[in-house]
Design an enzyme around this catalytic site. Structure first.
Site, PDB file in Angstrom:
ATOM      1  N   ASP A  26       0.851  -1.191   0.000  1.00 34.32           N
ATOM      2  CA  ASP A  26       0.000   0.000   0.000  1.00 34.32           C
ATOM      3  C   ASP A  26       0.885   1.237   0.000  1.00 34.32           C
ATOM      4  O   ASP A  26       1.703   1.424   0.917  1.00 34.32           O
ATOM      5  CB  ASP A  26      -0.910  -0.015   1.237  1.00 34.32           C
ATOM      6  CG  ASP A  26      -2.114   0.911   1.096  1.00 34.32           C
ATOM      7  OD1 ASP A  26      -2.152   1.691   0.128  1.00 34.32           O
ATOM      8  OD2 ASP A  26      -3.000   0.851   1.955  1.00 34.32           O
ATOM      9  N   ASP A 121      -3.039   2.520  -5.840  1.00 30.93           N
ATOM     10  CA  ASP A 121      -1.958   2.543  -4.855  1.00 30.93           C
ATOM     11  C   ASP A 121      -1.858   1.308  -3.973  1.00 30.93           C
ATOM     12  O   ASP A 121      -1.101   1.322  -2.994  1.00 30.93           O
ATOM     13  CB  ASP A 121      -2.103   3.776  -3.954  1.00 30.93           C
ATOM     14  CG  ASP A 121      -3.454   3.846  -3.250  1.00 30.93           C
ATOM     15  OD1 ASP A 121      -4.324   3.013  -3.548  1.00 30.93           O
ATOM     16  OD2 ASP A 121      -3.618   4.732  -2.389  1.00 30.93           O
ATOM     17  N   GLU A 122      -2.566   0.235  -4.273  1.00 30.67           N
ATOM     18  CA  GLU A 122      -2.427  -0.960  -3.444  1.00 30.67           C
ATOM     19  C   GLU A 122      -2.662  -2.224  -4.257  1.00 30.67           C
ATOM     20  O   GLU A 122      -3.377  -2.235  -5.247  1.00 30.67           O
ATOM     21  CB  GLU A 122      -3.349  -0.916  -2.221  1.00 30.67           C
ATOM     22  CG  GLU A 122      -4.820  -0.856  -2.543  1.00 30.67           C
ATOM     23  CD  GLU A 122      -5.678  -0.918  -1.280  1.00 30.67           C
ATOM     24  OE1 GLU A 122      -5.350  -1.670  -0.345  1.00 30.67           O
ATOM     25  OE2 GLU A 122      -6.694  -0.191  -1.248  1.00 30.67           O
TER      26      GLU A 122
END
Length: 487
Positions: A26, A121-122
């Site tokens: 993350d 983003d993860e």
């Protein structure tokens, strides 16, 4: 940085081996961190990303801003009051986030070919070489990936490792910011059962409150319930799955995800909504939650769907399709509110949902708060359906967001030079001073700070708004990367 977050692992845990290791990566405060990366003056300062108008919401907040209590999905006016005069508000730059995301995940894929991206983003991964590896080896793998992301992208990532997705995701959250947490197999149940029940993937506000009223405060409390009790409280479909997760049983595979066709958020209310004002508040909350997921997904939406479940369990669905895709919250919420129906006319409402569909890579992040793209005249289609509800209520999977296709650098049909490019946060260029961004404008002048990812903090200069040498620029130029590497 070395991950000092080990969650009280027992002595000797480093040598303990796990049959399966799932990784959750993350990126830390991704939107705000990218702004600080490409605009060095913002480093170390409270930064808010989002619309700054009266109804704007926070899409991302730097850790410096979070110290003051600012957070994503908060009304922007409230967050600005919290961070004070030292804070900076910038509009989202979807193309830049998309490009950075592509590079980050390209690096991750070089270490683990198959990853399950959840958003910009993860992502999850299950490194095959770690099957049967020790805790120390899993940690070393995480640190290697994090170091490469920092070296080649200039950003911090937090990583969690566990025997399944549930534990890995919880661990990465507890490793933040900029850390690693590896949960030893022998300590998984103790670790999991001591956590608040809301930490469990799939327990939202409504189900969390329902469990709290029954005295179910921890994941361990939920695990101790009988299957019949769980099904009666959380539903026959979702309940058993959550019960298994609470018991530490999580064998879900890591696999590539298809792009979502719709991004939505909905809530069921303990008491029915019976007046229009309360319905409008519920629509705003749902629109805000769905908008946060839309931004993480990286695509724009053409269609807004309003879902209303009435007290008789029938479902009323209304939708509106606009002429162009957008990510602007004001436009999306305004469209959702136009679809509202007075409960006094259609009956009391027990569930409200807002969804965004017609998703495309086109993004129209507004440069100005007063230049919305979703005015009434742009609604080209409105449809309405009514159906009986025979589906039991289920919780939302918080990871419905998926990796998006590459955004357009500029929204098609919008000439970046034809719209006044001098709103705060806009990218501009000057033949003598290079690439910069607008810090402020008004009274016929515009102040620009000239800097990029590689320059360090830049100097500001002031120009007349009619200066022919000051022109709108491609936001991707602020990265100063060889962009062909990420195609």
């Amino acid at each position: 940085m070395s991950g000092g977050h080990e969650g009280g692992a027992p002595a000797g845990a480093d040598s303990e081996r796990g049959a399966r290791w799932v990784m959750h990566l993350d990126m830390d405060a991704f939107f705000a961190s990218v702004e600080q990366l490409t605009r060095p003056t913002l480093r170390g300062r409270p930064v808010l990303v989002g619309g700054s108008g009266g109804r704007g919401v926070v899409a991302g907040a730097s850790y410096e801003a979070r110290v003051f209590g600012a957070r994503s999905a908060m009304p922007m006016h409230q967050a600005r009051r919290l961070i004070g005069p030292s804070g900076v508000v910038v509009p989202p730059r979807g193309a830049v986030y998309g490009k950075v995301s592509k590079r980050v995940f390209r690096l991750v894929r070089e270490a683990v070919p198959v990853i399950e991206t959840l958003s910009f983003d993860e992502a999850f991964a299950e490194p095959s070489e770690l099957a049967g590896a020790t805790v120390a080896q899993a940690r070393e793998f995480a640190e290697t990936v994090r170091a490469r992301i920092r070296s080649e992208c200039g950003l911090a990532a937090s990583v969690g490792f566990g025997s399944g997705k549930q534990l890995a995701k919880i661990a990465s959250g507890m490793a933040k910011p900029d850390g690693v947490m590896v949960i030893p197999p022998s300590g998984e149940i103790e670790f999991l059962h001591g956590l608040p029940v809301r930490k469990l993937w799939g327990i939202g506000p409504v189900s969390g409150d329902r469990l709290a009223r029954l005295g179910i405060d921890t994941i361990g409390d939920l695990a101790a319930m009988s299957p019949v009790e769980v099904a009666s409280v959380l539903g026959a479909t979702v309940g058993p799955a959550l019960h298994r997760l609470a018991q530490g049983i999580d064998d879900r595979p890591v696999a590539e995800r298809a792009s979502a066709k719709q991004i939505s958020a909905e809530s069921t209310f303990a008491e029915d909504i019976v007046d229009l004002d309360e319905l409008r508040k519920a629509i705003r909350r749902a629109a805000t939650d769905a908008h946060r997921r839309l931004l993480k997904d990286g695509r724009g939406a053409r269609t807004v769907v309003l879902k209303l479940k009435r007290s008789d369990m029938s479902i009323l669905t209304r939708s509106a399709t606009t002429a162009a895709a957008t990510t602007d919250f004001d436009d999306l919420e305004r469209t959702a509110q136009r679809l509202a129906l007075d409960p006094r006319s259609v009956g009391s409402i027990r569930l409200v949902g807002v969804g965004y569909s017609g998703l495309t890579a086109v993004q129209q992040y507004a440069l100005f708060d007063d230049l919305g793209t979703g005015g009434d005249e742009q609604v080209v289609e409105v449809s309405e359906t009514v159906q009986d509800s025979t589906v039991s209520e289920t919780g939302q999977d918080p990871t419905v967001d998926t990796e998006s296709p590459e955004p357009e650098r500029f929204a098609p049909g919008v000439n970046p030079l034809s719209r006044a490019p001098f709103a705060p946060g806009a990218d501009v260029t000057h033949p003598e001073y290079g690439h910069g961004w607008v810090q402020g404008s008004g009274h016929g002048v515009v102040t620009v700070r000239f800097e990029t990812r590689t320059t360090g903090p830049g100097r500001t200069r002031t120009f007349g708004v009619d200066d022919p040498d000051l022109r709108s620029a491609d936001p991707l130029d602020s990265l100063e990367w060889d962009l062909g590497d990420d195609e």
